[in-house]
Design a protein around this motif. Sequence first.
Motif: not given
Length: 340
Positions: A273-279, A315-321
């Motif tokens: 997660a570019p730019g996130a200080a603490a992703p 299988h499908r893994i979905e991710v969010r940040a």
Amino acid sequence: SSSSIPSSHPSDADAPGPYDVGVSVSQQMLSRAFFHAQQSGALCLELGHEQVEQLDSELLGKLLPSLDTLTGKGVSVPLRVVIRPVNPPTATLGEGTIDPVTMKPKEPLIRFDWDGVEIDLYARLEERYVRLFTVAADVKLPIGLSLSNCSDLTPVIGDLAGAITNVKAKNTEILAEQLVVLEKLLPSLMSFAEPALARGFQAFTLPSPDGGLKLQLLAVKGVGAISGTKSFNHAGLYAKLLAGNQVCLGMAPRLRAQRGSRDGSRARVRVEAPGAAAPQYQFRVNGGFWSTWRPAGADGMLEVNHPRLLLHAEHRIEVRARDASKPDAVSAIVGVAVAP
């Protein structure tokens, strides 16, 4: 009386800081709702090929070799999973707060206890469905509520290690496998019901109050500690009131994700997660519940542990940040495929 519901207003002593609005739900109310759901049949689930396209004998062929003998070698037949809630589930409320170092819940907000649940597995043999076996178990699910987008609440599932206990298989005469083999299948069989349950507990947005104001959620946590235990009488929700033109969201981070490796029920997804200080990251498997927020490892790999991954299928893994310093703003969802 001893059966009365304790006072439902959240305490200032339990608040995470200054707040404008506080509401709570009692443990008794939650358990009563689960009781009525079980009595009405709402927790009886039957899943087949219509709901889960992968649900056929080929999926379990490697784990249950004798099933191939029953269906005819190389022949795939539809399966059905039936979940029967013999007893009503109950709810226990915990602290629901996060350890700032490990980013794991100290105690889940809701401990969903479901004792004696039974799961039947059926296969279509000679034009009718035949029961292959029954597995009974006690299920204890750690459930939380994730806050995002100012006033959105999303039900999430915590660590599932030790969530299923007292597993016993019966009605197994038609198969040749040992009981222990069938009992080990239970977490994977239960995972088929997860997407259906997740659809019934989707994210929801709290309504804005009148007068041109809007809510900014601060915390959801256990309030009213029960002396001598780690349990609480209520789940309390705290929020601030903002003017309608105030902005409470930060900039949502961008997310890049790709699958790394897979081993049994575990997969590793490379995330950034570019730019996130603490992703921090959440994941879900095949449309089930979102996990709790967690950091990736030092090598940039997010560990995904889920019983559905044990089954030989794609299988499908979905991710969010999100950025821990700006937790309201959540990225778009990125999906990665996990090959058989």
